[in-house]
Motif scaffolding. Structure first.
Motif, PDB file in Angstrom:
ATOM      1  N   PRO A  27       0.782  -0.956  -0.027  1.00  0.00           N
ATOM      2  CA  PRO A  27      -0.118   0.108  -0.001  1.00  0.00           C
ATOM      3  C   PRO A  27       1.084   1.058  -0.394  1.00  0.00           C
ATOM      4  O   PRO A  27       0.309   2.561  -0.087  1.00  0.00           O
ATOM      5  CB  PRO A  27      -1.094  -0.250   1.124  1.00  0.00           C
ATOM      6  N   ASN A  28       2.498   0.834   0.126  1.00  0.00           N
ATOM      7  CA  ASN A  28       3.014   1.696   0.346  1.00  0.00           C
ATOM      8  C   ASN A  28       3.702   2.340  -1.373  1.00  0.00           C
ATOM      9  O   ASN A  28       3.997   3.022  -1.311  1.00  0.00           O
ATOM     10  CB  ASN A  28       4.245   1.824   1.055  1.00  0.00           C
ATOM     11  N   LEU A  29       3.104   1.640  -2.349  1.00  0.00           N
ATOM     12  CA  LEU A  29       3.834   2.440  -3.618  1.00  0.00           C
ATOM     13  C   LEU A  29       2.559   2.553  -4.530  1.00  0.00           C
ATOM     14  O   LEU A  29       1.253   2.165  -4.278  1.00  0.00           O
ATOM     15  CB  LEU A  29       4.704   1.545  -4.160  1.00  0.00           C
ATOM     16  N   ASP A  30       2.845   3.304  -5.247  1.00  0.00           N
ATOM     17  CA  ASP A  30       1.745   3.571  -6.835  1.00  0.00           C
ATOM     18  C   ASP A  30       1.983   2.623  -7.788  1.00  0.00           C
ATOM     19  O   ASP A  30       3.318   2.829  -8.328  1.00  0.00           O
ATOM     20  CB  ASP A  30       1.744   5.319  -6.812  1.00  0.00           C
ATOM     21  N   VAL A  31       1.984   2.128  -7.899  1.00  0.00           N
ATOM     22  CA  VAL A  31       2.081   1.045  -9.383  1.00  0.00           C
ATOM     23  C   VAL A  31       1.107   1.336 -10.643  1.00  0.00           C
ATOM     24  O   VAL A  31      -0.310   1.087 -10.461  1.00  0.00           O
ATOM     25  CB  VAL A  31       2.464  -0.326  -9.066  1.00  0.00           C
ATOM     26  N   ILE A  32       2.113   1.913 -11.986  1.00  0.00           N
ATOM     27  CA  ILE A  32       1.126   1.886 -12.896  1.00  0.00           C
ATOM     28  C   ILE A  32       1.287   1.285 -14.670  1.00  0.00           C
ATOM     29  O   ILE A  32       2.194   1.211 -13.826  1.00  0.00           O
ATOM     30  CB  ILE A  32       1.229   3.364 -13.261  1.00  0.00           C
ATOM     31  N   GLU A  33       0.808   0.949 -15.023  1.00  0.00           N
ATOM     32  CA  GLU A  33       1.024   0.376 -16.520  1.00  0.00           C
ATOM     33  C   GLU A  33       1.049   1.287 -17.680  1.00  0.00           C
ATOM     34  O   GLU A  33      -0.193   1.720 -17.450  1.00  0.00           O
ATOM     35  CB  GLU A  33       0.909  -0.901 -16.465  1.00  0.00           C
ATOM     36  N   TYR A  34       2.172   1.091 -18.953  1.00  0.00           N
ATOM     37  CA  TYR A  34       2.013   2.201 -19.733  1.00  0.00           C
ATOM     38  C   TYR A  34       2.080   1.156 -21.088  1.00  0.00           C
ATOM     39  O   TYR A  34       2.826  -0.413 -20.827  1.00  0.00           O
ATOM     40  CB  TYR A  34       3.372   3.328 -19.822  1.00  0.00           C
ATOM     41  N   GLY A  35       1.587   1.574 -22.089  1.00  0.00           N
ATOM     42  CA  GLY A  35       1.869   0.793 -23.254  1.00  0.00           C
ATOM     43  C   GLY A  35       3.395   0.977 -23.615  1.00  0.00           C
ATOM     44  O   GLY A  35       3.968  -0.643 -23.805  1.00  0.00           O
ATOM     45  N   CYS A  36       4.127   1.637 -23.542  1.00  0.00           N
ATOM     46  CA  CYS A  36       5.240   1.584 -23.374  1.00  0.00           C
ATOM     47  C   CYS A  36       6.266   2.871 -23.028  1.00  0.00           C
ATOM     48  O   CYS A  36       5.943   3.063 -23.017  1.00  0.00           O
ATOM     49  CB  CYS A  36       5.932   1.907 -25.167  1.00  0.00           C
ATOM     50  N   LEU A  37       7.360   2.748 -22.263  1.00  0.00           N
ATOM     51  CA  LEU A  37       8.054   3.282 -21.450  1.00  0.00           C
ATOM     52  C   LEU A  37       9.729   4.101 -22.443  1.00  0.00           C
ATOM     53  O   LEU A  37      10.233   4.710 -22.312  1.00  0.00           O
ATOM     54  CB  LEU A  37       8.006   3.207 -20.195  1.00  0.00           C
ATOM     55  N   GLY A  38       9.945   3.392 -23.259  1.00  0.00           N
ATOM     56  CA  GLY A  38      10.753   3.693 -24.309  1.00  0.00           C
ATOM     57  C   GLY A  38      11.820   3.497 -24.098  1.00  0.00           C
ATOM     58  O   GLY A  38      13.232   3.731 -24.980  1.00  0.00           O
ATOM     59  N   HIS A  39      12.568   2.268 -23.206  1.00  0.00           N
ATOM     60  CA  HIS A  39      13.408   1.113 -23.589  1.00  0.00           C
ATOM     61  C   HIS A  39      13.420   0.121 -23.999  1.00  0.00           C
ATOM     62  O   HIS A  39      13.396  -1.116 -23.193  1.00  0.00           O
ATOM     63  CB  HIS A  39      13.897   1.232 -21.724  1.00  0.00           C
ATOM     64  N   CYS A  40      12.833   0.201 -25.062  1.00  0.00           N
ATOM     65  CA  CYS A  40      12.754  -1.044 -25.674  1.00  0.00           C
ATOM     66  C   CYS A  40      14.186  -2.157 -25.971  1.00  0.00           C
ATOM     67  O   CYS A  40      14.151  -3.239 -26.171  1.00  0.00           O
ATOM     68  CB  CYS A  40      12.228  -1.160 -27.214  1.00  0.00           C
ATOM     69  N   GLY A  41      15.603  -1.545 -26.300  1.00  0.00           N
ATOM     70  CA  GLY A  41      16.170  -2.005 -26.205  1.00  0.00           C
ATOM     71  C   GLY A  41      16.702  -2.584 -24.541  1.00  0.00           C
ATOM     72  O   GLY A  41      16.888  -4.454 -24.800  1.00  0.00           O
ATOM     73  N   GLN A  42      16.455  -2.450 -23.430  1.00  0.00           N
ATOM     74  CA  GLN A  42      16.621  -3.466 -22.242  1.00  0.00           C
ATOM     75  C   GLN A  42      15.382  -3.951 -22.066  1.00  0.00           C
ATOM     76  O   GLN A  42      15.538  -5.233 -21.121  1.00  0.00           O
ATOM     77  CB  GLN A  42      16.703  -1.943 -20.979  1.00  0.00           C
ATOM     78  N   CYS A  43      14.148  -3.734 -21.834  1.00  0.00           N
ATOM     79  CA  CYS A  43      13.107  -4.809 -22.539  1.00  0.00           C
ATOM     80  C   CYS A  43      12.982  -5.418 -22.671  1.00  0.00           C
ATOM     81  O   CYS A  43      12.431  -6.685 -22.561  1.00  0.00           O
ATOM     82  CB  CYS A  43      11.506  -3.747 -23.402  1.00  0.00           C
ATOM     83  N   ALA A  44      13.808  -6.213 -23.835  1.00  0.00           N
ATOM     84  CA  ALA A  44      13.736  -6.813 -24.609  1.00  0.00           C
ATOM     85  C   ALA A  44      14.672  -8.157 -24.258  1.00  0.00           C
ATOM     86  O   ALA A  44      14.603  -9.139 -24.242  1.00  0.00           O
ATOM     87  CB  ALA A  44      14.675  -6.895 -26.449  1.00  0.00           C
ATOM     88  N   VAL A  45      15.881  -7.739 -22.881  1.00  0.00           N
ATOM     89  CA  VAL A  45      16.511  -8.249 -22.466  1.00  0.00           C
ATOM     90  C   VAL A  45      16.675  -8.815 -20.850  1.00  0.00           C
ATOM     91  O   VAL A  45      17.169 -10.202 -20.404  1.00  0.00           O
ATOM     92  CB  VAL A  45      18.114  -7.858 -22.901  1.00  0.00           C
ATOM     93  N   SER A  46      15.864  -7.887 -20.526  1.00  0.00           N
ATOM     94  CA  SER A  46      15.720  -8.265 -18.913  1.00  0.00           C
ATOM     95  C   SER A  46      14.055  -7.827 -18.238  1.00  0.00           C
ATOM     96  O   SER A  46      13.205  -6.694 -18.762  1.00  0.00           O
ATOM     97  CB  SER A  46      16.845  -7.619 -18.017  1.00  0.00           C
ATOM     98  N   HIS A  47      13.886  -7.717 -17.186  1.00  0.00           N
ATOM     99  CA  HIS A  47      12.899  -7.211 -15.966  1.00  0.00           C
ATOM    100  C   HIS A  47      13.231  -5.857 -16.091  1.00  0.00           C
ATOM    101  O   HIS A  47      14.134  -5.340 -15.673  1.00  0.00           O
ATOM    102  CB  HIS A  47      12.497  -7.985 -15.357  1.00  0.00           C
ATOM    103  N   PHE A  48      11.932  -4.692 -16.170  1.00  0.00           N
ATOM    104  CA  PHE A  48      12.639  -3.434 -15.450  1.00  0.00           C
ATOM    105  C   PHE A  48      11.951  -2.972 -15.173  1.00  0.00           C
ATOM    106  O   PHE A  48      10.124  -3.054 -15.764  1.00  0.00           O
ATOM    107  CB  PHE A  48      13.892  -2.633 -16.984  1.00  0.00           C
ATOM    108  N   ALA A  49      11.465  -1.756 -14.448  1.00  0.00           N
ATOM    109  CA  ALA A  49      10.178  -0.994 -14.526  1.00  0.00           C
ATOM    110  C   ALA A  49      11.506   0.571 -13.812  1.00  0.00           C
ATOM    111  O   ALA A  49      12.192   0.395 -13.605  1.00  0.00           O
ATOM    112  CB  ALA A  49       9.308  -1.291 -12.678  1.00  0.00           C
ATOM    113  N   LEU A  50      10.487   1.623 -13.995  1.00  0.00           N
ATOM    114  CA  LEU A  50       9.858   3.071 -14.090  1.00  0.00           C
ATOM    115  C   LEU A  50      10.743   3.216 -12.376  1.00  0.00           C
ATOM    116  O   LEU A  50       9.138   3.450 -12.018  1.00  0.00           O
ATOM    117  CB  LEU A  50      10.273   4.396 -14.559  1.00  0.00           C
TER     118      LEU A  50
END
Length: 78
Positions: A27-50
């Motif tokens: 409950p201490n975090l705000d979690v949001i999802e977007y269609g794309c965050l613009g880190h496509c190179g990294q997105c293809a090789v590992s799990h990530f979040a901003l």
């Protein structure tokens, strides 16, 4: 103000969905999802979040969650 954790829809489909679900239970975090965050190179090789706009990654969902909490602890908002 709560830390903001942003996920890319493509990365969720690649396996980071479990990390998102775990973080949504905090409950201490705000979690949001977007269609794309613009880190496509990294997105293809590992799990990530901003986290408050900063890139955080992990080789597994468990590592991603752990790295997110470490980042939040080391970089307080106030």
């Amino acid at each position: 103000m709560k830390p903001i954790i942003e996920f890319c829809l493509s990365n969720l489909a690649s396996g980071s969905q479990k990390a998102k679900e775990e973080l949504e239970r905090d409950p201490n975090l705000d979690v949001i999802e977007y269609g794309c965050l613009g880190h496509c190179g990294q997105c293809a090789v590992s799990h990530f979040a901003l986290v408050n706009g900063e890139f955080v990654y992990g080789e597994s969902t468990e590592e991603l969650v752990n790295n997110i909490y470490i980042y939040i602890e080391e970089n307080p908002m106030f």
